[in-house]
Design an enzyme around this catalytic site. Structure first.
Site, mmCIF file in Angstrom:
data_model
loop_
_atom_site.group_PDB
_atom_site.id
_atom_site.type_symbol
_atom_site.label_atom_id
_atom_site.label_comp_id
_atom_site.label_asym_id
_atom_site.label_seq_id
_atom_site.Cartn_x
_atom_site.Cartn_y
_atom_site.Cartn_z
ATOM 1 N N LYS A 10 27.868 68.107 27.520
ATOM 2 C CA LYS A 10 28.834 67.064 27.163
ATOM 3 C C LYS A 10 28.177 65.687 27.005
ATOM 4 O O LYS A 10 28.675 64.844 26.267
ATOM 5 C CB LYS A 10 29.934 66.986 28.227
ATOM 6 C CG LYS A 10 30.730 68.275 28.409
ATOM 7 C CD LYS A 10 31.748 68.481 27.324
ATOM 8 C CE LYS A 10 32.551 69.764 27.517
ATOM 9 N NZ LYS A 10 33.416 70.066 26.364
ATOM 10 N N SER A 22 25.476 76.203 28.981
ATOM 11 C CA SER A 22 26.055 74.891 28.660
ATOM 12 C C SER A 22 26.152 73.942 29.850
ATOM 13 O O SER A 22 26.243 72.735 29.663
ATOM 14 C CB SER A 22 27.438 75.091 28.045
ATOM 15 O OG SER A 22 28.266 75.824 28.924
ATOM 16 N N GLU A 36 39.856 62.509 27.615
ATOM 17 C CA GLU A 36 40.536 63.560 28.366
ATOM 18 C C GLU A 36 39.456 64.434 28.989
ATOM 19 O O GLU A 36 38.334 64.476 28.498
ATOM 20 C CB GLU A 36 41.393 64.399 27.424
ATOM 21 C CG GLU A 36 40.638 65.511 26.666
ATOM 22 C CD GLU A 36 39.569 65.015 25.705
ATOM 23 O OE1 GLU A 36 39.653 63.841 25.283
ATOM 24 O OE2 GLU A 36 38.635 65.780 25.397
#
Ligand SMILES: Cc1ncc(COP(=O)(O)O)c(C=O)c1O
Lengths: 275, 395
Positions: free
Chosen positions: B85, B373, B107
């Site tokens: 991210k 990830s 969010e």
């Protein structure tokens, strides 16, 4: 058949605004969600709206994710869905309202997913048969209107579009060209709710809309009092839409209470504003 | 808008009229920035010196033995912040700064994107507010605390299913009320145009690095590239390095308690065409189009829609999509911990679990590249709770 239908439905809004103009009155368009707080109370609310001087009705279909709406309408939608009230039942309720009030213009406020999932053509046909004159799709900007325009035209439905003070001078005529019934000018940026605040450039927006379109312009978002209505009419609006404020009033009433206070409240907003 | 961002019949701009000018502004800023050498230099500089790129590509030999194929892990878990991210958050925060915005909102589901955004906000000195479902806050407490330590304000979303979908609704409501000064930093390759394209742009670094690294280490491209799919950002990022090649692209969705139950989040497998959060895509929904609540052991995959490009890649066959259950993901968590000494995020465990299925079908020479990830620290609570509830079965 479809052209006849078109002629009929167009005339509900056209007749209304022509008449209001003659009488030097403004349009008062109350909003509530179909089926809320219960189907029966919803029918009673509509009776109170009409008795209180509503010129047209804006009725919403409950949706699980109403991104354009404030807390009150969100919660109301949830109440309707949790009661198991689905789109078919909603259209049944609309049919009852139409039968009782054959002349009042009715527009549905929907989120686009409900239209897509039912099928654009079927959705338009079903709401027309249930008695709607038009619809407003909260999350379909002008970029997407081409997708539904053929179905709207075929069923003689009019599309109310939202305009705001952020709408560019290039977008405004494009939006107006795709719309019917009236243009819905939002008083301020944000979501629905009773917050009392409006954009300073609202008057400019109304004047611009007037220049590029013959459609009447009604202002919504945050209208709850007589003085708001007066301000909007003075700024050049042809009418107002009152949603969260009237729903808050309905919410205040207990299940056994008479719905008459709603009628009296609307009367304070509907009586003519002497220029 | 200069484009409507369609991928086949999916994508588009389906938002309230009020948001269109804001999206136009983001689109034009992005188009400019992505052509601007100075902007890209700053982005890559931060990715390298702040976030720790390139992340390693690690050949997991013990896991390979266990699975019966050559397994390579793209170690996004080693990126600063603990997940992929960060790439996107830094890229978009730089964009926000360039646009002169003085407030960032975002969010978050698992909290990973919230943490990444809070980090980027702190780094660039832009006040940051995060919307997070109350249910997710409960199951991802360490990340809530992290966001606060990083100076972000966290708003609990108490409406709807109180998960990621509602957090997105709230962020959109906030944005529409504060367009002038606020940038909405969306966390995955979903939402209205330009976000799916923009997020892919900032995540494609994963695929670019992995492509080069696998050629260096294995001397050839992998047979499959496997990534988990929530909204689809880590998957689209790594896929991007291997498109138009012989490599099979595989996305893995959360099957929760099983695809035959109501408790899953397998949108590409079980969804139908719909329109929400500004895009046309696939969605888990009822006959009327009311959006369903989803279920997954991993909060980061618990989303009833999927990025539009994945819906398109599934249609064209350019990528294939599979799913893994909670139990399979948990088993993969333990396997990786025990064989390699790595605690993976539960999201990534879905990709790991499905890689085992692929390995079983193939040969020992088969090369499977998995996008790891994120790291599993945030999920320890969840894994502990599972172990107390049911004795852990060794894979
Ligand atoms: C570690 C990790 N992997 C994957 C995801 C899923 O998101 P996406 O599908 O956008 O990569 C998340 C989301 O929170 C995450 O934290």
């Amino acid at each position: 058949m479809s052209t006849l239908k078109q002629a009929q439905t167009q005339s509900r809004y056209d007749d209304l605004f022509a008449r209001l103009k003659q009488e030097k009155r403004h349009a008062l368009i109350p909003f509530t969600l179909l089926g809320w707080p219960t189907p029966q109370r919803c029918l009673e609310s509509v009776d109170a709206f009409v008795a209180g001087g509503a010129s047209a009705l804006e009725l919403g279909l409950a949706f699980s994710d109403p991104v354009a709406d404030g807390p009150l309408i969100q919660q109301a939608g949830r109440t309707v869905l949790e009661a198991g009230f689905d789109v078919d039942q909603t259209l049944g309720l609309l049919k009852q309202i139409r039968q009782k009030y054959p002349h009042i213009p009715i527009s549905l406020l929907v989120y686009y997913n409900l239209v897509l999932v039912r099928g654009i053509d079927r959705f338009c046909r079903d709401i027309t048969e249930a008695g709607a004159d038009g619809l407003l799709i909260a999350d379909l900007p002008v970029e997407g209107i081409a997708e539904i325009k053929p179905a709207l035209d075929q069923h003689g439905l009019q599309l109310t579009s939202i305009i705001s003070t952020r709408t560019s001078a290039e977008r405004l005529p494009k939006i107006a060209a795709q719309s019917g019934g009236f243009l819905y000018a939002v008083s301020r940026l944000g979501i629905t709710g009773v917050e009392e605040r409006y954009d300073q450039s609202l008057g400019h927006l109304l004047a611009q809309a007037r220049q590029c379109s013959d459609l009447p312009v009604c202002v919504g978002f945050g209208i709850s009092k007589r003085e708001h209505v007066e301000t909007m009419i003075r700024l050049g609006a042809d009418g107002v839409i009152v949603g969260s404020a009237v729903m808050a009033k309905i919410q205040e009433l207990g299940p056994e209470d008479s719905i008459e206070p709603i009628q009296r409240y609307l009367q304070t907003l509907s009586t003519p504003i002497i220029p | 808008m200069q484009s409507l961002g369609f991928f086949g019949s999916f994508g588009g701009v389906y938002v309230p009229e009020l948001l269109v000018p804001a999206l136009e502004e983001v689109e034009s800023a992005f188009l400019e920035a992505s052509q601007d050498a100075d902007f890209l230099k700053e982005y890559h500089h931060l990715l390298k010196h702040y976030a720790g790129r390139p992340t390693p590509l690690y050949e997991a030999k013990n896991l390979s033995k266990r699975y019966g194929a050559r397994i390579f892990l793209k170690r996004e878990d080693l990126l600063h912040g603990g997940a992929h991210k960060t790439n996107n958050a830094i890229g978009q925060a730089l964009l926000a700064k360039r646009m002169g915005k003085t407030r960032i909102i975002a969010e978050t589901g698992a909290g990973q994107h919230g943490v990444a955004t809070a980090m980027a906000g702190a780094l660039l000195g832009i006040p940051t507010e995060i919307y997070m479902g109350a249910v997710d806050m409960e199951r991802q407490q360490p990340n809530v605390f992290r966001m606060k330590l990083l100076g972000a304000t966290v708003h609990a979303v108490e409406v709807g299913s109180k998960t990621l979908k509602d957090a997105i609704n709230e962020a959109m409501r906030d944005w529409v009320s504060n367009l002038q000064d606020t940038y909405y930093l969306l966390g995955t390759a979903a939402g209205p145009h330009p976000y799916p394209t923009l997020v892919r742009f900032f995540q494609q670094i994963i695929g670019e690095e992995a492509h080069q690294q696998i050629l260096e280490q294995a001397g050839r491209l992998p047979d499959q590239v496997v990534a988990c799919v929530g909204g689809g950002s880590n998957a689209i990022g790594i896929f991007q390095g291997f498109r138009n090649s012989s490599v099979q692209l595989v996305g893995v969705e959360p099957a929760g308690l099983g695809l035959e139950t109501e408790h899953h989040g397998a949108v590409l497998a079980k969804g139908t065409p719909g329109c929400l959060h500004g895009m046309k895509s696939l969605a888990l929904q009822d006959k009327d189009g009311q959006v369903r609540e989803t279920y997954s052991i991993s909060a980061g995959l618990d989303y009833p829609l999927v990025g539009p490009e994945h819906a398109h890649l599934q249609n064209t066959g350019e990528a294939v999509y599979a799913s893994a259950t909670d139990a399979e993901a948990l088993a993969a968590f333990h396997t990786l911990a025990e064989t390699e000494g790595i605690l993976p995020a539960l999201e990534s465990c879905h990709a790991l679990a499905y890689a085992q299925t692929l390995a079983v079908q193939g040969t020992p020479e088969q090369i499977i590249l998995i996008n790891l990830s994120g790291r599993g620290d945030k999920d320890l609570h969840q894994v502990m709770a599972q172990q107390e509830g049911a004795p852990h079965v060794h894979a």
